[in-house]
Design a protein around this motif. Sequence first.
Motif, PDB file in Angstrom:
ATOM      1  N   ASP A 231       0.833  -1.201   0.000  1.00  0.00           N
ATOM      2  CA  ASP A 231       0.000   0.000   0.000  1.00  0.00           C
ATOM      3  C   ASP A 231       0.872   1.257   0.000  1.00  0.00           C
ATOM      4  O   ASP A 231       0.573   2.236  -0.696  1.00  0.00           O
ATOM      5  CB  ASP A 231      -0.921   0.012   1.221  1.00  0.00           C
ATOM      6  CG  ASP A 231      -2.044  -1.010   1.125  1.00  0.00           C
ATOM      7  OD1 ASP A 231      -2.280  -1.517   0.014  1.00  0.00           O
ATOM      8  OD2 ASP A 231      -2.676  -1.300   2.158  1.00  0.00           O
ATOM      9  N   ALA A 232       1.951   1.227   0.795  1.00  0.00           N
ATOM     10  CA  ALA A 232       2.849   2.385   0.863  1.00  0.00           C
ATOM     11  C   ALA A 232       3.508   2.646  -0.483  1.00  0.00           C
ATOM     12  O   ALA A 232       3.621   3.805  -0.921  1.00  0.00           O
ATOM     13  CB  ALA A 232       3.907   2.162   1.938  1.00  0.00           C
ATOM     14  N   VAL A 233       3.945   1.597  -1.163  1.00  0.00           N
ATOM     15  CA  VAL A 233       4.601   1.759  -2.466  1.00  0.00           C
ATOM     16  C   VAL A 233       3.620   2.308  -3.490  1.00  0.00           C
ATOM     17  O   VAL A 233       3.956   3.201  -4.279  1.00  0.00           O
ATOM     18  CB  VAL A 233       5.199   0.415  -2.932  1.00  0.00           C
ATOM     19  CG1 VAL A 233       5.653   0.508  -4.387  1.00  0.00           C
ATOM     20  CG2 VAL A 233       6.364   0.011  -2.047  1.00  0.00           C
ATOM     21  N   ARG A 234       2.396   1.807  -3.486  1.00  0.00           N
ATOM     22  CA  ARG A 234       1.392   2.294  -4.440  1.00  0.00           C
ATOM     23  C   ARG A 234       1.087   3.780  -4.190  1.00  0.00           C
ATOM     24  O   ARG A 234       0.997   4.566  -5.141  1.00  0.00           O
ATOM     25  CB  ARG A 234       0.112   1.456  -4.330  1.00  0.00           C
ATOM     26  CG  ARG A 234       0.200   0.127  -5.065  1.00  0.00           C
ATOM     27  CD  ARG A 234      -1.165  -0.504  -5.228  1.00  0.00           C
ATOM     28  NE  ARG A 234      -1.701  -0.953  -3.945  1.00  0.00           N
ATOM     29  CZ  ARG A 234      -1.498  -2.160  -3.431  1.00  0.00           C
ATOM     30  NH1 ARG A 234      -0.769  -3.044  -4.094  1.00  0.00           N
ATOM     31  NH2 ARG A 234      -2.016  -2.506  -2.271  1.00  0.00           N
ATOM     32  N   GLU A 238       1.745   6.990  -6.733  1.00  0.00           N
ATOM     33  CA  GLU A 238       0.670   7.900  -7.119  1.00  0.00           C
ATOM     34  C   GLU A 238       0.981   9.332  -6.707  1.00  0.00           C
ATOM     35  O   GLU A 238       0.661  10.290  -7.431  1.00  0.00           O
ATOM     36  CB  GLU A 238      -0.649   7.439  -6.503  1.00  0.00           C
ATOM     37  CG  GLU A 238      -1.204   6.154  -7.126  1.00  0.00           C
ATOM     38  CD  GLU A 238      -2.589   5.816  -6.612  1.00  0.00           C
ATOM     39  OE1 GLU A 238      -3.463   6.709  -6.640  1.00  0.00           O
ATOM     40  OE2 GLU A 238      -2.799   4.669  -6.177  1.00  0.00           O
ATOM     41  N   LEU A 239       1.605   9.494  -5.538  1.00  0.00           N
ATOM     42  CA  LEU A 239       1.976  10.835  -5.078  1.00  0.00           C
ATOM     43  C   LEU A 239       3.013  11.471  -6.006  1.00  0.00           C
ATOM     44  O   LEU A 239       2.975  12.683  -6.263  1.00  0.00           O
ATOM     45  CB  LEU A 239       2.522  10.770  -3.651  1.00  0.00           C
ATOM     46  CG  LEU A 239       1.497  10.959  -2.528  1.00  0.00           C
ATOM     47  CD1 LEU A 239       2.131  10.678  -1.167  1.00  0.00           C
ATOM     48  CD2 LEU A 239       0.888  12.351  -2.554  1.00  0.00           C
ATOM     49  N   ARG A 240       3.945  10.670  -6.499  1.00  0.00           N
ATOM     50  CA  ARG A 240       4.951  11.196  -7.428  1.00  0.00           C
ATOM     51  C   ARG A 240       4.305  11.738  -8.689  1.00  0.00           C
ATOM     52  O   ARG A 240       4.713  12.772  -9.224  1.00  0.00           O
ATOM     53  CB  ARG A 240       5.960  10.093  -7.773  1.00  0.00           C
ATOM     54  CG  ARG A 240       6.983   9.828  -6.670  1.00  0.00           C
ATOM     55  CD  ARG A 240       7.876   8.684  -7.048  1.00  0.00           C
ATOM     56  NE  ARG A 240       8.904   8.454  -6.031  1.00  0.00           N
ATOM     57  CZ  ARG A 240       9.665   7.367  -5.962  1.00  0.00           C
ATOM     58  NH1 ARG A 240       9.522   6.407  -6.874  1.00  0.00           N
ATOM     59  NH2 ARG A 240      10.570   7.236  -5.015  1.00  0.00           N
ATOM     60  N   GLU A 241       3.282  11.043  -9.185  1.00  0.00           N
ATOM     61  CA  GLU A 241       2.590  11.509 -10.383  1.00  0.00           C
ATOM     62  C   GLU A 241       1.769  12.762 -10.093  1.00  0.00           C
ATOM     63  O   GLU A 241       1.609  13.642 -10.941  1.00  0.00           O
ATOM     64  CB  GLU A 241       1.679  10.402 -10.917  1.00  0.00           C
ATOM     65  CG  GLU A 241       2.437   9.183 -11.441  1.00  0.00           C
ATOM     66  CD  GLU A 241       1.507   8.125 -12.008  1.00  0.00           C
ATOM     67  OE1 GLU A 241       0.279   8.384 -12.065  1.00  0.00           O
ATOM     68  OE2 GLU A 241       1.987   7.040 -12.387  1.00  0.00           O
ATOM     69  N   LEU A 242       1.261  12.858  -8.858  1.00  0.00           N
ATOM     70  CA  LEU A 242       0.403  13.972  -8.475  1.00  0.00           C
ATOM     71  C   LEU A 242       1.198  15.233  -8.140  1.00  0.00           C
ATOM     72  O   LEU A 242       0.696  16.357  -8.283  1.00  0.00           O
ATOM     73  CB  LEU A 242      -0.438  13.551  -7.268  1.00  0.00           C
ATOM     74  CG  LEU A 242      -1.668  14.375  -6.886  1.00  0.00           C
ATOM     75  CD1 LEU A 242      -2.687  14.369  -8.018  1.00  0.00           C
ATOM     76  CD2 LEU A 242      -2.280  13.827  -5.608  1.00  0.00           C
ATOM     77  N   LYS A 243       2.434  15.067  -7.706  1.00  0.00           N
ATOM     78  CA  LYS A 243       3.219  16.174  -7.147  1.00  0.00           C
ATOM     79  C   LYS A 243       3.299  17.408  -8.041  1.00  0.00           C
ATOM     80  O   LYS A 243       3.169  18.535  -7.554  1.00  0.00           O
ATOM     81  CB  LYS A 243       4.632  15.691  -6.797  1.00  0.00           C
ATOM     82  CG  LYS A 243       5.454  16.738  -6.054  1.00  0.00           C
ATOM     83  CD  LYS A 243       6.804  16.187  -5.624  1.00  0.00           C
ATOM     84  CE  LYS A 243       7.602  17.253  -4.884  1.00  0.00           C
ATOM     85  NZ  LYS A 243       8.929  16.743  -4.440  1.00  0.00           N
ATOM     86  N   HIS A 293      -4.626   9.744   4.850  1.00  0.00           N
ATOM     87  CA  HIS A 293      -3.266   9.563   4.363  1.00  0.00           C
ATOM     88  C   HIS A 293      -2.884  10.726   3.446  1.00  0.00           C
ATOM     89  O   HIS A 293      -3.747  11.409   2.898  1.00  0.00           O
ATOM     90  CB  HIS A 293      -3.125   8.246   3.605  1.00  0.00           C
ATOM     91  CG  HIS A 293      -3.356   7.038   4.459  1.00  0.00           C
ATOM     92  ND1 HIS A 293      -3.730   5.832   3.940  1.00  0.00           N
ATOM     93  CD2 HIS A 293      -3.270   6.858   5.798  1.00  0.00           C
ATOM     94  CE1 HIS A 293      -3.862   4.946   4.911  1.00  0.00           C
ATOM     95  NE2 HIS A 293      -3.591   5.545   6.047  1.00  0.00           N
ATOM     96  N   ASP A 294      -1.587  10.933   3.268  1.00  0.00           N
ATOM     97  CA  ASP A 294      -1.119  12.063   2.465  1.00  0.00           C
ATOM     98  C   ASP A 294      -1.686  12.033   1.053  1.00  0.00           C
ATOM     99  O   ASP A 294      -2.024  13.084   0.492  1.00  0.00           O
ATOM    100  CB  ASP A 294       0.416  12.066   2.408  1.00  0.00           C
ATOM    101  CG  ASP A 294       1.041  12.528   3.716  1.00  0.00           C
ATOM    102  OD1 ASP A 294       0.314  13.085   4.562  1.00  0.00           O
ATOM    103  OD2 ASP A 294       2.259  12.335   3.894  1.00  0.00           O
TER     104      ASP A 294
END
Length: 312
Positions: A231-234, A238-243, A293-294
């Motif tokens: 879950d953390a890796v996913r 996704e956060l990297r794409e959203l940043k 979660h973030d």
Amino acid sequence: MSDEPSSGYALRFISGKYQGGEYPLPDDKEIVIGRGGELDIVLVEDMVSRRHAKITTQQGKVVIQDLGSTNGTFVNGEKIKRFRLKEGDRVLIGTSILKLISQADAQQDNAGFTREELNANLDALGRRQANKADVTSGNLEDLPLPDILTLMSTGKKTGVLAVRNDDHEGRVYLKAGRIFYAILDDNDELGPLKALFRMITFETGQFALGAATNEEFMLELEEPTDQVVADAVRQMNELRELKPTLPEVEDMLSIPRPLQPQMSALQTDELDVLQLALNLGFFQGVLDKSPFHDLRTCQIVRSLIEREYLRT
């Protein structure tokens, strides 16, 4: 293997007792990995099944498949059944982590070696550095945290894993391989999952496993470690794409006045985040205090900005 065409890829052992070893991948062929002496890549470890996994290379595609192993096969920290590998992906089998590299980047010229010769080289390497199978400290640049946690989970480790980079310090508490708590910068308000998920994103820094402590916590994690790490890796990906679409963490968030869109159009979680932005201002404060979660908080903030409930 000397008369077999190369796929252009090789496997490099980057952790474990075979660290430094390399194995070229021929094209249009299956490579079976396991403990069995007749296999293509023989890993003499208790945590490796007799036939553990196979890698198929065909027309530039590299696919790994778990063969029903007892302890599982992991790619970039996630447990897989079948997965198409790309250059740079990391595969955990037993206590060994193998990285898919370009054959041009290989440090050894093994292209003309037979299967028996390649395995003899790995065996000799393993005998010389058998102690490297037990990784308890190192750099996150060499061994990312998802791989470390998976290694310690499958190895049933107990203790406190200290994780630090230039800006933050965290601790992950393990009992017989299970993650039961995590804390970042001694901030209990973050909660163990949010703290762990943030540590997973560290690209540089150090880690070291220390002895277990007698600390007790009101809220302990119940989820299996492989599920938590996956879950953390996913979320990290996704956060990297959203940043690129998000404010900087030090930016102020404010509510436009007059506020044009209707508050009644917001969902409960959106109202919660909007209130945090109103009370705290800084995006970092919203992330820290959010009950979500973030990733979820960032998704809400982006949506609120796009719909003109918030601005930076």
